[in-house]
Design a protein around this motif. Structure first.
Motif, PDB file in Angstrom:
ATOM      1  N   ARG A  15       0.807  -1.220   0.000  1.00 14.07           N
ATOM      2  CA  ARG A  15       0.000   0.000   0.000  1.00 14.07           C
ATOM      3  C   ARG A  15       0.842   1.273   0.000  1.00 14.07           C
ATOM      4  NH1 ARG A  15      -1.505   3.935   3.403  1.00 14.07           N
ATOM      5  NH2 ARG A  15      -3.636   4.701   3.329  1.00 14.07           N
ATOM      6  N   ASP A  16       1.759   1.382   0.942  1.00 16.37           N
ATOM      7  CA  ASP A  16       2.531   2.614   1.080  1.00 16.37           C
ATOM      8  C   ASP A  16       3.392   2.882  -0.149  1.00 16.37           C
ATOM      9  OD1 ASP A  16       1.370   3.011   3.543  1.00 16.37           O
ATOM     10  OD2 ASP A  16       3.097   2.271   4.677  1.00 16.37           O
ATOM     11  N   TYR A  18       2.866   1.762  -3.224  1.00 19.36           N
ATOM     12  CA  TYR A  18       1.964   2.078  -4.330  1.00 19.36           C
ATOM     13  C   TYR A  18       1.531   3.550  -4.253  1.00 19.36           C
ATOM     14  CZ  TYR A  18      -1.976   1.642  -7.563  1.00 19.36           C
ATOM     15  OH  TYR A  18      -2.835   1.803  -8.618  1.00 19.36           O
ATOM     16  N   ALA A  19       1.150   3.985  -3.065  1.00 19.24           N
ATOM     17  CA  ALA A  19       0.726   5.375  -2.877  1.00 19.24           C
ATOM     18  C   ALA A  19       1.886   6.333  -3.143  1.00 19.24           C
ATOM     19  CB  ALA A  19       0.172   5.571  -1.472  1.00 19.24           C
ATOM     20  N   ARG A  20       3.074   5.999  -2.660  1.00 23.15           N
ATOM     21  CA  ARG A  20       4.242   6.861  -2.876  1.00 23.15           C
ATOM     22  C   ARG A  20       4.523   7.032  -4.363  1.00 23.15           C
ATOM     23  NH1 ARG A  20       9.226   6.872  -4.443  1.00 23.15           N
ATOM     24  NH2 ARG A  20       9.375   4.620  -4.710  1.00 23.15           N
ATOM     25  N   HIS A  22       2.548   6.772  -6.846  1.00 19.96           N
ATOM     26  CA  HIS A  22       1.519   7.568  -7.512  1.00 19.96           C
ATOM     27  C   HIS A  22       1.586   9.044  -7.100  1.00 19.96           C
ATOM     28  CE1 HIS A  22      -0.001   3.752  -8.940  1.00 19.96           C
ATOM     29  NE2 HIS A  22      -0.705   4.453  -9.804  1.00 19.96           N
ATOM     30  N   ARG A  23       2.012   9.314  -5.886  1.00 19.94           N
ATOM     31  CA  ARG A  23       2.229  10.716  -5.494  1.00 19.94           C
ATOM     32  C   ARG A  23       3.330  11.339  -6.350  1.00 19.94           C
ATOM     33  NH1 ARG A  23       1.897   8.673  -0.352  1.00 19.94           N
ATOM     34  NH2 ARG A  23       4.160   8.719  -0.095  1.00 19.94           N
ATOM     35  N   ARG A  42      -8.821   8.740 -10.654  1.00 19.45           N
ATOM     36  CA  ARG A  42      -8.768   8.485  -9.207  1.00 19.45           C
ATOM     37  C   ARG A  42      -8.618   6.992  -8.957  1.00 19.45           C
ATOM     38  NH1 ARG A  42     -12.073  12.818  -6.346  1.00 19.45           N
ATOM     39  NH2 ARG A  42     -12.458  14.344  -7.985  1.00 19.45           N
ATOM     40  N   LEU A  45      -8.381   2.377  -2.534  1.00 20.28           N
ATOM     41  CA  LEU A  45      -7.989   1.057  -2.047  1.00 20.28           C
ATOM     42  C   LEU A  45      -8.981   0.541  -1.015  1.00 20.28           C
ATOM     43  CD1 LEU A  45      -5.953  -1.296  -1.689  1.00 20.28           C
ATOM     44  CD2 LEU A  45      -4.796   0.134   0.020  1.00 20.28           C
ATOM     45  N   GLU A  47      -8.745  -1.680   1.753  1.00 21.06           N
ATOM     46  CA  GLU A  47      -7.640  -2.278   2.505  1.00 21.06           C
ATOM     47  C   GLU A  47      -7.955  -3.679   3.000  1.00 21.06           C
ATOM     48  OE1 GLU A  47      -4.948   0.072   4.687  1.00 21.06           O
ATOM     49  OE2 GLU A  47      -6.015   1.919   4.180  1.00 21.06           O
ATOM     50  N   LEU A  52      -8.011  -2.406  -5.705  1.00 24.95           N
ATOM     51  CA  LEU A  52      -7.902  -1.012  -6.100  1.00 24.95           C
ATOM     52  C   LEU A  52      -9.085  -0.706  -7.010  1.00 24.95           C
ATOM     53  CD1 LEU A  52      -4.147  -1.202  -7.008  1.00 24.95           C
ATOM     54  CD2 LEU A  52      -5.071   0.165  -5.127  1.00 24.95           C
TER      55      LEU A  52
END
Length: 104
Positions: A15-16, A18-20, A22-23, A42, A45, A47, A52
């Protein structure tokens, strides 16, 4: 404009990262998505399942079908393959979602 929605699956514990990623989306990739007619993209997730949920609007004259042939798209998919379920060519496994309700 048409809205497109689909589901992908994130691997456990990713998760982290993947988010990083995309940021910090690559400007060349963002430019390619915009040039293809994608707007308001957009990703959410769930969780509890790792699913996704993605949705975006696309312009009537979009060229989204050509995105998989772009080198920047292929390179992005290759970089994301360790984080999510993919096909043999590293394209994300994506399940289209059927609209059943819309409140304008």
């Amino acid at each position: 404009m048409e809205t497109v929605a689909f589901r992908m699956t994130l691997k456990p514990g990713m998760r982290d990262e993947y988010a990083r990623r995309h940021r910090e989306i690559w400007p060349e990739l963002a430019d390619a998505l915009h040039a293809a007619g994608i707007r308001d993209y957009r990703i959410f997730l769930d969780e509890s399942t790792g699913h996704l949920f993605a949705l975006y609007a696309r312009m009537a004259d979009h060229t989204v079908d050509a995105l998989p042939m772009l080198p920047i798209m292929r390179t992005w998919w290759d970089s994301m393959a360790e984080l999510m379920e993919t096909h043999a060519d590293n394209a994300p496994v994506s399940v289209p979602l059927t609209p059943v309700f819309h409140l304008p």
